[in-house]
Design a protein around this motif. Structure first.
Motif, short mmCIF file in Angstrom:
data_model
loop_
_atom_site.label_atom_id
_atom_site.label_comp_id
_atom_site.label_asym_id
_atom_site.label_seq_id
_atom_site.Cartn_x
_atom_site.Cartn_y
_atom_site.Cartn_z
N GLU A 111 59.30 -82.07 38.38
CA GLU A 111 59.28 -81.81 39.83
C GLU A 111 60.69 -81.62 40.38
N HIS A 112 61.71 -81.82 39.56
CA HIS A 112 63.09 -81.72 40.01
C HIS A 112 63.81 -80.60 39.26
N ASP A 113 65.07 -80.35 39.64
CA ASP A 113 65.87 -79.36 38.93
C ASP A 113 66.14 -79.85 37.50
N TYR A 114 66.52 -78.93 36.62
CA TYR A 114 66.55 -79.26 35.20
C TYR A 114 67.66 -80.26 34.83
N LEU A 115 68.66 -80.44 35.67
CA LEU A 115 69.71 -81.41 35.38
C LEU A 115 69.42 -82.79 35.97
N TRP A 116 68.37 -82.90 36.76
CA TRP A 116 68.11 -84.14 37.51
C TRP A 116 67.94 -85.33 36.58
N ARG A 117 67.13 -85.20 35.53
CA ARG A 117 66.85 -86.36 34.69
C ARG A 117 68.09 -86.82 33.93
N TYR A 118 69.00 -85.91 33.65
CA TYR A 118 70.23 -86.29 32.97
C TYR A 118 71.18 -87.00 33.93
N ALA A 119 71.21 -86.54 35.16
CA ALA A 119 72.08 -87.18 36.15
C ALA A 119 71.67 -88.62 36.39
N GLN A 120 70.38 -88.93 36.24
CA GLN A 120 69.91 -90.30 36.45
C GLN A 120 70.44 -91.27 35.41
N ARG A 121 70.89 -90.75 34.28
CA ARG A 121 71.29 -91.61 33.16
C ARG A 121 72.79 -91.56 32.87
N LEU A 122 73.56 -91.05 33.80
CA LEU A 122 75.00 -90.99 33.60
C LEU A 122 75.61 -92.40 33.58
N PRO A 123 76.69 -92.59 32.84
CA PRO A 123 77.33 -93.91 32.82
C PRO A 123 78.02 -94.22 34.14
N ALA A 124 78.19 -95.49 34.42
CA ALA A 124 78.98 -95.92 35.56
C ALA A 124 80.44 -96.00 35.13
N ASP A 150 58.36 -71.91 31.75
CA ASP A 150 57.27 -71.78 32.73
C ASP A 150 56.82 -73.14 33.26
N ARG A 151 56.96 -74.20 32.46
CA ARG A 151 56.54 -75.53 32.88
C ARG A 151 57.48 -76.12 33.93
N GLN A 152 58.65 -75.53 34.10
CA GLN A 152 59.63 -76.07 35.02
C GLN A 152 59.40 -75.63 36.46
N LYS A 153 58.34 -74.86 36.68
CA LYS A 153 57.90 -74.48 38.03
C LYS A 153 59.01 -73.79 38.83
N LEU A 154 59.74 -72.92 38.13
CA LEU A 154 60.86 -72.22 38.76
C LEU A 154 60.39 -71.02 39.57
N PRO A 155 61.09 -70.68 40.63
CA PRO A 155 60.79 -69.43 41.33
C PRO A 155 61.12 -68.25 40.42
N ALA A 156 60.53 -67.12 40.69
CA ALA A 156 60.66 -65.96 39.81
C ALA A 156 62.12 -65.58 39.59
N GLU A 157 62.94 -65.62 40.64
CA GLU A 157 64.33 -65.19 40.49
C GLU A 157 65.13 -66.10 39.56
N ALA A 158 64.69 -67.37 39.41
CA ALA A 158 65.39 -68.31 38.54
C ALA A 158 65.07 -68.06 37.07
N VAL A 163 69.19 -65.70 32.79
CA VAL A 163 68.95 -67.11 33.06
C VAL A 163 69.82 -68.02 32.20
N TRP A 164 70.04 -67.65 30.94
CA TRP A 164 70.82 -68.52 30.05
C TRP A 164 72.29 -68.51 30.42
N GLU A 165 72.80 -67.33 30.76
CA GLU A 165 74.20 -67.25 31.19
C GLU A 165 74.42 -68.05 32.47
N ARG A 166 73.44 -68.02 33.37
CA ARG A 166 73.56 -68.81 34.60
C ARG A 166 73.55 -70.30 34.28
N ARG A 167 72.70 -70.70 33.35
CA ARG A 167 72.64 -72.12 32.99
C ARG A 167 73.93 -72.58 32.31
N TYR A 168 74.51 -71.72 31.47
CA TYR A 168 75.80 -72.07 30.88
C TYR A 168 76.82 -72.34 32.00
N ARG A 169 76.86 -71.44 32.98
CA ARG A 169 77.81 -71.59 34.08
C ARG A 169 77.54 -72.87 34.86
#
Length: 305
Positions: A111-124, A150-158, A163-169
């Motif tokens: 239900e969140h952006d693809y980096l959300w779950r990783y951000a939740q587990r960052l070290p302090a 397709d499971r990530q419920k992204l809008p068509a433009e995403a 898409v991979w080059e954008r994710r690298y950036r």
């Protein structure tokens, strides 16, 4: 640590680094069986020494509580991620280490952006965080299996071309944000050969105490071996940056891989260079007063330590 030792570690890990801005082919440019001519017994002893050094650096990191370290481990199935964590982090204080393993995203995570779950587990600050698999799954397994996108419920433009080059950036920008805020990002890719993976899978089947680690799904993934190698090469080329470079660690010999991982992590902590906080004169005076008070409370006949 002496400048000489620091220089030796830097020189040792230099051939493992993917030069930022370079384009590499992991199968052609990095040998999974490379061992720098070293013997197992020597590497085992060096790992033991390195683990003790890591413990000292972790103590300083926790005491200073100004910087954090994120260790990202990536690699094909059976690459040795679990055992690397177990050996490299064996001597550190578990209170200062946070290990996170990322598997199939949950309904909430989707239900969140693809980096959300990783951000939740960052070290302090003051912690070492370890990602057993990481945000790079989003440009590896998802790229090899685009149906996962397709499971990530992204809008068509995403999901449009590029898409991979954008994710690298986006990943590079996210890691730059972390490093700008005092979090060192250390990235290790465990480079395993197809034959060594086959042998490790067989060992999991033959040895009853390893049966629990076996997954038929992991074996089925071997049919996409070449696709993964292409995805690895593209990822390493696009996301090895000056602020968060990739290290390709030969993983066919676990004893050598562990020594490399220890060296890379020590090198990163040396760059952070954490120190125990200094106390001011007022605090030192209080310490002296408290020390005298405690010494007067000693039982008769007990010598002060």
């Amino acid at each position: 640590m002496s400048d000489k030792t620091a220089k030796q570690i830097a020189e040792f890990i230099k051939p493992l680094q993917v030069k930022p801005g370079s384009e590499i082919d992991v199968a052609e440019d990095f040998d999974p069986r490379y061992s720098a001519g070293m013997k197992k017994r020597d590497c085992v002893e060096l790992v033991r020494t390195g683990v003790a050094l890591l413990a000292e650096y972790q103590n300083r990191l926790a005491a200073e509580a100004r910087y954090g370290v994120l260790l990202c481990l990536q690699g094909i199935d059976a690459g040795g991620k679990d055992s690397t964590i177990r050996h490299v982090m064996s001597g550190v204080n578990p209170q200062g280490v946070r290990v996170s393993s990322f598997k199939v995203p949950s309904a909430e995570e989707l239900e969140h952006d693809y980096l959300w779950r990783y951000a939740q587990r960052l070290p302090a600050r003051g912690e070492i965080g370890v990602f057993n698999r990481s945000h790079y799954e989003e440009v590896l397994v998802v790229r090899v299996h685009p149906e996962y996108l397709d499971r990530q419920k992204l809008p068509a433009e995403a999901k449009s071309p590029g898409v991979w080059e954008r994710r690298y950036r986006e990943i590079n920008d996210w890691e730059r944000y972390l490093t700008d805020n005092g979090f060192k990002v250390v990235k290790i890719f465990l480079n395993l050969s197809k034959e060594e993976q086959r042998l490790r899978f067989l060992k999991r089947i033959k040895r009853s105490e390893k049966n629990w680690k076996f997954s038929a799904a992991d074996v089925r993934e071997r049919q996409w071996w070449d696709d993964y190698q292409q995805a690895f090469s593209a990822m390493l080329s696009a996301t090895s940056t000056a602020w968060a470079p990739w290290y390709v660690v030969p993983a066919d010999r676990k004893w050598f891989a562990r020594m490399c991982a220890v060296g890379i992590l020590i090198h990163a902590l040396m760059e952070v260079d954490p120190h125990y906080p200094a106390v001011d004169e007022k605090t030192r005076k209080e310490l002296r007063t408290t020390k005298r008070l405690l010494e007067t409370e000693a039982a008769e006949g007990v010598e002060p330590r």
